[in-house]
Design an enzyme around this catalytic site. Structure first.
Site, PDB file in Angstrom:
ATOM      1  N   CYS A  86       9.783   4.882   3.049  1.00 44.13           N
ATOM      2  CA  CYS A  86      10.219   6.104   2.864  1.00 44.13           C
ATOM      3  C   CYS A  86      11.735   6.373   2.755  1.00 44.13           C
ATOM      4  O   CYS A  86      12.505   5.748   2.122  1.00 44.13           O
ATOM      5  CB  CYS A  86       9.430   7.293   3.734  1.00 44.13           C
ATOM      6  N   HIS A 195       3.387   5.806   3.433  1.00 39.27           N
ATOM      7  CA  HIS A 195       3.629   5.362   4.847  1.00 39.27           C
ATOM      8  C   HIS A 195       2.491   4.660   5.446  1.00 39.27           C
ATOM      9  O   HIS A 195       1.670   4.947   5.717  1.00 39.27           O
ATOM     10  CB  HIS A 195       3.817   6.608   5.889  1.00 39.27           C
ATOM     11  N   GLU A 197       2.208   2.672   7.943  1.00 36.87           N
ATOM     12  CA  GLU A 197       2.089   2.876   9.492  1.00 36.87           C
ATOM     13  C   GLU A 197       1.052   3.909   9.760  1.00 36.87           C
ATOM     14  O   GLU A 197       0.619   3.964  11.040  1.00 36.87           O
ATOM     15  CB  GLU A 197       3.549   2.880  10.277  1.00 36.87           C
TER      16      GLU A 197
END
Length: 233
Positions: A86, A195, A197
């Site tokens: 991002c 994302h 993560e």
């Protein structure tokens, strides 16, 4: 043990999440600071999501001039794996490690959703545990995620297989060619808007047909890097 550095910039908000993902992947997360000229001899680097410097000027533009980014660019050019998520993707573009640009979403609104993606390039340090053409689901949250490039650059990206991920089902931000992520020619630098993560632990990821919040597709981005680095030893 493989050591993966996660750089914190003023305005980073997903740095701890990235460190957690690194730990889940079986590596040691190393906290790095934007103002240092010290990568602490890490094996790979993550530029996390957030709003570095409040997204002033252009998202990622000021962060790309941080002292540590000189070292990141040098490391990337040596072949060290670098992942930009991002805002980190925006930094990679602003640092010219990846081509094109990222602008305000086409609908002019911040968006967050569990986003379907197609893996286009499964031959990079961060994607080799996926299969080309595989569809995955990764959380997305951005306001300036629209990828742009001139026609010549787009043709090169497509022709050379440098599109790493592509939006499926819905293009959430108006990115040209539905591009959600890129890789460099060497395959060690990858940037993506969604994302990964946030999809590393069952119970805290996207919904799947099997169960709510059970999606862990993002984990393979990090385990791919760990496996690739461990193979070098």
């Amino acid at each position: 043990m493989v050591r993966i550095g996660v750089i914190t910039f003023p305005g980073s908000l997903d740095d701890r999440d990235a460190q957690r993902a690194v730990r889940f992947a079986g590596a040691e997360p190393v906290a790095l600071w934007h103002g240092d000229h010290d990568l602490q001899h890490v094996d790979a680097i993550v530029l996390p999501g957030g709003f570095s410097y409040g997204d002033y000027l252009r998202p990622g533009a000021i962060a790309s001039l941080s002292p540590i980014m000189t070292d990141v660019v040098d490391a990337a050019n040596r072949g060290v794996p670098v992942l930009g998520i991002c805002n980190g993707f925006q930094m990679l573009v602003e640092s010219h490690l990846l081509p094109g640009g990222l602008i305000r979403n086409a609908h002019q609104q911040f968006i967050r959703r569990d986003q379907r993606l197609v893996v286009e390039n499964a031959d990079t340090a961060w994607t080799h545990q996926f299969s080309a053409g595989e569809e995955i689901v990764i959380p997305l949250k951005n306001g300036d995620g629209g990828f742009i490039a001139d026609a010549e650059t787009l043709n090169r990206l497509e022709g050379e297989g440098l599109v790493a991920f592509r939006y499926a089902g819905v293009n959430p931000n108006g990115s040209l060619n539905d591009i959600a992520g890129l890789t460099n020619e060497r395959g060690n630098v990858v940037g993506l808007m969604p994302h990964p993560e946030h999809a590393v632990e069952a119970g805290f990821g996207p919904d799947t047909p099997q169960a709510m919040s059970s999606g862990i597709d993002g984990l393979r981005c990090f385990t791919s890097a760990v496996e690739a680095l461990a193979a070098r030893v």
